[in-house]
Motif scaffolding. Structure first.
Motif, PDB file in Angstrom:
ATOM      1  N   GLY A   1       0.899  -1.260  -0.151  1.00 15.52           N
ATOM      2  CA  GLY A   1       0.139  -0.027  -0.033  1.00 15.52           C
ATOM      3  C   GLY A   1       0.719   1.306   0.041  1.00 15.52           C
ATOM      4  O   GLY A   1       2.112   1.291  -0.071  1.00 15.52           O
ATOM      5  N   ILE A   2       0.063   2.490   0.325  1.00 20.85           N
ATOM      6  CA  ILE A   2       0.620   3.802   0.085  1.00 20.85           C
ATOM      7  C   ILE A   2       1.909   3.982   1.301  1.00 20.85           C
ATOM      8  O   ILE A   2       1.692   3.794   2.142  1.00 20.85           O
ATOM      9  N   GLY A   3       2.844   4.655   0.652  1.00 21.78           N
ATOM     10  CA  GLY A   3       3.853   4.905   1.721  1.00 21.78           C
ATOM     11  C   GLY A   3       4.876   3.868   2.188  1.00 21.78           C
ATOM     12  O   GLY A   3       5.302   3.763   3.099  1.00 21.78           O
ATOM     13  N   ALA A   4       5.049   2.956   1.127  1.00 24.26           N
ATOM     14  CA  ALA A   4       5.858   1.766   1.706  1.00 24.26           C
ATOM     15  C   ALA A   4       7.260   1.654   1.057  1.00 24.26           C
ATOM     16  O   ALA A   4       8.262   1.367   1.787  1.00 24.26           O
ATOM     17  N   LEU A   5       7.242   1.605  -0.312  1.00 19.31           N
ATOM     18  CA  LEU A   5       8.753   1.536  -0.808  1.00 19.31           C
ATOM     19  C   LEU A   5       9.556   2.545  -0.673  1.00 19.31           C
ATOM     20  O   LEU A   5      10.911   2.332  -0.645  1.00 19.31           O
ATOM     21  N   GLY A   6       9.166   3.625   0.061  1.00 20.46           N
ATOM     22  CA  GLY A   6      10.193   4.812   0.077  1.00 20.46           C
ATOM     23  C   GLY A   6      11.149   4.309   1.573  1.00 20.46           C
ATOM     24  O   GLY A   6      12.241   5.109   1.643  1.00 20.46           O
ATOM     25  N   TRP A   7      10.963   3.461   2.073  1.00 19.12           N
ATOM     26  CA  TRP A   7      11.739   2.838   3.292  1.00 19.12           C
ATOM     27  C   TRP A   7      12.538   1.702   2.886  1.00 19.12           C
ATOM     28  O   TRP A   7      13.453   1.290   3.534  1.00 19.12           O
ATOM     29  N   LEU A   8      12.716   1.419   1.603  1.00 18.73           N
ATOM     30  CA  LEU A   8      13.489   0.629   1.011  1.00 18.73           C
ATOM     31  C   LEU A   8      14.700   0.721   0.322  1.00 18.73           C
ATOM     32  O   LEU A   8      14.427   1.706  -0.517  1.00 18.73           O
ATOM     33  N   PRO A   9      15.929   0.524   0.294  1.00 24.84           N
ATOM     34  CA  PRO A   9      17.124   1.101  -0.300  1.00 24.84           C
ATOM     35  C   PRO A   9      17.238   0.640  -1.665  1.00 24.84           C
ATOM     36  O   PRO A   9      18.067   1.397  -2.447  1.00 24.84           O
ATOM     37  N   ASP A  10      16.666  -0.690  -1.822  1.00 23.78           N
ATOM     38  CA  ASP A  10      17.135  -1.276  -3.130  1.00 23.78           C
ATOM     39  C   ASP A  10      15.814  -1.975  -3.812  1.00 23.78           C
ATOM     40  O   ASP A  10      15.473  -3.004  -3.285  1.00 23.78           O
ATOM     41  N   ILE A  11      15.448  -1.290  -4.829  1.00 25.11           N
ATOM     42  CA  ILE A  11      13.969  -1.546  -5.544  1.00 25.11           C
ATOM     43  C   ILE A  11      14.226  -2.976  -6.091  1.00 25.11           C
ATOM     44  O   ILE A  11      13.304  -3.886  -6.522  1.00 25.11           O
ATOM     45  N   ARG A  12      15.330  -3.265  -6.786  1.00 22.20           N
ATOM     46  CA  ARG A  12      15.630  -4.515  -7.412  1.00 22.20           C
ATOM     47  C   ARG A  12      15.480  -5.789  -6.521  1.00 22.20           C
ATOM     48  O   ARG A  12      15.030  -6.581  -6.747  1.00 22.20           O
ATOM     49  N   ARG A  13      16.015  -5.555  -5.324  1.00 24.70           N
ATOM     50  CA  ARG A  13      15.890  -6.548  -4.325  1.00 24.70           C
ATOM     51  C   ARG A  13      14.479  -6.906  -3.940  1.00 24.70           C
ATOM     52  O   ARG A  13      14.132  -8.112  -3.509  1.00 24.70           O
ATOM     53  N   TRP A  14      13.723  -5.710  -3.972  1.00 23.92           N
ATOM     54  CA  TRP A  14      12.213  -5.827  -3.482  1.00 23.92           C
ATOM     55  C   TRP A  14      11.689  -6.689  -4.528  1.00 23.92           C
ATOM     56  O   TRP A  14      10.828  -7.373  -4.066  1.00 23.92           O
ATOM     57  N   ALA A  15      11.593  -6.444  -5.713  1.00 20.47           N
ATOM     58  CA  ALA A  15      11.168  -6.920  -6.754  1.00 20.47           C
ATOM     59  C   ALA A  15      11.472  -8.497  -6.829  1.00 20.47           C
ATOM     60  O   ALA A  15      10.408  -9.324  -7.104  1.00 20.47           O
ATOM     61  N   ARG A  16      12.813  -8.876  -6.431  1.00 24.11           N
ATOM     62  CA  ARG A  16      12.975 -10.401  -6.419  1.00 24.11           C
ATOM     63  C   ARG A  16      12.255 -11.145  -5.428  1.00 24.11           C
ATOM     64  O   ARG A  16      11.744 -12.131  -5.340  1.00 24.11           O
ATOM     65  N   VAL A  17      12.103 -10.175  -4.166  1.00 19.82           N
ATOM     66  CA  VAL A  17      11.272 -10.895  -3.017  1.00 19.82           C
ATOM     67  C   VAL A  17       9.706 -11.016  -3.445  1.00 19.82           C
ATOM     68  O   VAL A  17       9.284 -12.128  -3.205  1.00 19.82           O
ATOM     69  N   VAL A  18       9.206  -9.918  -4.106  1.00 23.72           N
ATOM     70  CA  VAL A  18       7.772 -10.084  -4.741  1.00 23.72           C
ATOM     71  C   VAL A  18       7.877 -11.629  -5.516  1.00 23.72           C
ATOM     72  O   VAL A  18       6.807 -12.328  -5.334  1.00 23.72           O
ATOM     73  N   ALA A  19       8.544 -11.403  -6.474  1.00 19.02           N
ATOM     74  CA  ALA A  19       8.596 -12.808  -7.345  1.00 19.02           C
ATOM     75  C   ALA A  19       8.654 -13.914  -6.545  1.00 19.02           C
ATOM     76  O   ALA A  19       7.996 -15.044  -6.910  1.00 19.02           O
ATOM     77  N   ALA A  20       9.661 -14.014  -5.544  1.00 17.73           N
ATOM     78  CA  ALA A  20       9.707 -15.420  -4.914  1.00 17.73           C
ATOM     79  C   ALA A  20       8.532 -15.631  -4.157  1.00 17.73           C
ATOM     80  O   ALA A  20       8.268 -16.815  -3.643  1.00 17.73           O
ATOM     81  N   LEU A  21       7.818 -14.669  -3.488  1.00 22.25           N
ATOM     82  CA  LEU A  21       6.798 -14.953  -2.649  1.00 22.25           C
ATOM     83  C   LEU A  21       5.668 -15.510  -3.544  1.00 22.25           C
ATOM     84  O   LEU A  21       4.571 -16.352  -2.932  1.00 22.25           O
ATOM     85  N   LEU A  22       5.471 -14.875  -4.715  1.00 20.79           N
ATOM     86  CA  LEU A  22       4.165 -15.460  -5.592  1.00 20.79           C
ATOM     87  C   LEU A  22       4.378 -16.672  -6.262  1.00 20.79           C
ATOM     88  O   LEU A  22       5.292 -17.077  -6.623  1.00 20.79           O
ATOM     89  N   ARG A  23       3.367 -17.367  -6.298  1.00 20.05           N
ATOM     90  CA  ARG A  23       3.331 -18.793  -7.020  1.00 20.05           C
ATOM     91  C   ARG A  23       3.257 -18.278  -8.380  1.00 20.05           C
ATOM     92  O   ARG A  23       3.039 -17.120  -8.972  1.00 20.05           O
ATOM     93  N   PRO A  24       3.567 -19.403  -9.566  1.00 18.40           N
ATOM     94  CA  PRO A  24       3.340 -19.039 -10.797  1.00 18.40           C
ATOM     95  C   PRO A  24       1.954 -18.545 -11.171  1.00 18.40           C
ATOM     96  O   PRO A  24       0.988 -19.037 -10.844  1.00 18.40           O
ATOM     97  N   GLY A  25       1.702 -17.604 -11.719  1.00 19.25           N
ATOM     98  CA  GLY A  25       0.290 -16.835 -12.078  1.00 19.25           C
ATOM     99  C   GLY A  25      -0.043 -15.958 -11.123  1.00 19.25           C
ATOM    100  O   GLY A  25      -1.056 -15.374 -11.406  1.00 19.25           O
ATOM    101  N   GLY A  26       0.603 -15.758 -10.052  1.00 17.65           N
ATOM    102  CA  GLY A  26       0.271 -14.978  -8.916  1.00 17.65           C
ATOM    103  C   GLY A  26       0.592 -13.298  -9.209  1.00 17.65           C
ATOM    104  O   GLY A  26       1.429 -13.129 -10.151  1.00 17.65           O
ATOM    105  N   ARG A  27      -0.143 -12.611  -8.689  1.00 15.75           N
ATOM    106  CA  ARG A  27      -0.277 -11.279  -8.864  1.00 15.75           C
ATOM    107  C   ARG A  27       0.339 -10.355  -7.833  1.00 15.75           C
ATOM    108  O   ARG A  27       0.000 -10.477  -6.588  1.00 15.75           O
ATOM    109  N   LEU A  28       1.052  -9.247  -8.187  1.00 20.00           N
ATOM    110  CA  LEU A  28       1.356  -8.130  -7.321  1.00 20.00           C
ATOM    111  C   LEU A  28       0.321  -6.982  -7.648  1.00 20.00           C
ATOM    112  O   LEU A  28      -0.079  -6.692  -8.817  1.00 20.00           O
TER     113      LEU A  28
END
Length: 276
Positions: A126-153
């Protein structure tokens, strides 16, 4: 950079009780009305669609108002946050509303270690979350790792153009003052208050924050194996981001009063993990 988590956690640990007690979050409405949703999730619903039956995780869930709202829409939710004080408030809210949610303490980058990989249909941020993270590429890898194939962000966030603006002066000009693009070194702020009305006098006032350009966010998700399925920019934001120059709209959103179409306030981004 190893201490930003400690600095920011101290700030959020102190904010959480004040936020939970505030009229801004209006947690009492959740207990009073079983159909009540947070303003943020209510705004999200047209793009979020039907999430009934999905297994979802809300990253950086804070005090749980959006997490409970998602559960009320039929998802089986997990909430993750690095602040134990925020999670304590989130668990109180879930208990008061009779909502079954598993709240887990971890920073975002540690989420796959504590939640496992490939198990979620939905990652919500939600709102106001990404600004606390120093590395957006690392965040994206976390998102992909959590999702099942076909899962949605699904993410709705403050626009990086909005984050780069200084407070508007008396002449009403919108001035780009702060970085739009991600930089290794954080922007360090020392601010006495918070974004809700409270009489609390804060002690832990320093925060470390980062901006991330929209192109950087999209590219990071593509590099992580995600397919972008939607990107919508909005001309409103759910708090008074530029005090004294905004108008409160119905539904709790704020908008720059003078020519609001010149400024992207927020965006909604959706992406899907590729099926195997």
């Amino acid at each position: 950079m190893t201490d930003y988590l400690d600095v920011n956690r101290a700030n959020w640990d102190e904010r959480a009780p004040a936020h939970a007690a505030s009229t801004g979050y209006n947690l009492a409405a959740f207990a009073a009305d079983p159909g009540h949703l947070s303003d943020v999730v209510r705004f999200d619903r047209p793009l979020l669609g039907d999430i009934a039956g999905l297994r979802g995780v809300h990253l950086q869930c804070h005090i749980g108002s959006d997490t409970v709202s998602l559960a009320r829409l039929g998802a089986t939710m997990t909430g993750l946050d690095f602040s134990p004080a925020a999670l304590a408030e989130a668990r109180k809210l879930a208990d008061r509303t009779g909502t079954e949610i598993d709240f887990v303490e971890s920073d975002v980058y540690g989420a796959p270690d504590v939640l496992g990989t490939g198990g979620f249909d939905l990652v919500y941020t939600g709102i106001g979350a990404l600004g606390w993270l120093p590395d957006i590429r690392r965040w994206a890898r976390v998102v992909a790792a959590l999702l099942r194939p076909g899962g949605r962000l699904f993410i709705r966030e403050g626009h990086p153009v909005l984050w780069s603006l200084q407070d508007v002066g008396a002449d009403g000009r919108l001035v780009i003052e702060y970085p739009y693009f991600e930089h290794a070194e954080p922007m360090v702020w020392d601010e006495p208050g918070t974004y809700v009305d409270t009489d609390h006098e804060f002690v832990h006032t320093v925060t470390h924050e980062w901006n991330h350009g929209l192109g950087e966010i999209v590219t990071a998700l593509l590099e992580a194996g995600m397919t972008i399925t939607g990107l919508v920019e909005h001309d409103s934001v759910p708090w008074e981001a530029l005090p004294g120059t905004m108008t409160l709209l119905p539904g709790g959103e704020w908008q720059v009063t003078d020519r609001p179409r010149r400024l992207p306030h927020t965006y909604t981004l959706q992406a899907v993990r590729a099926a195997v």
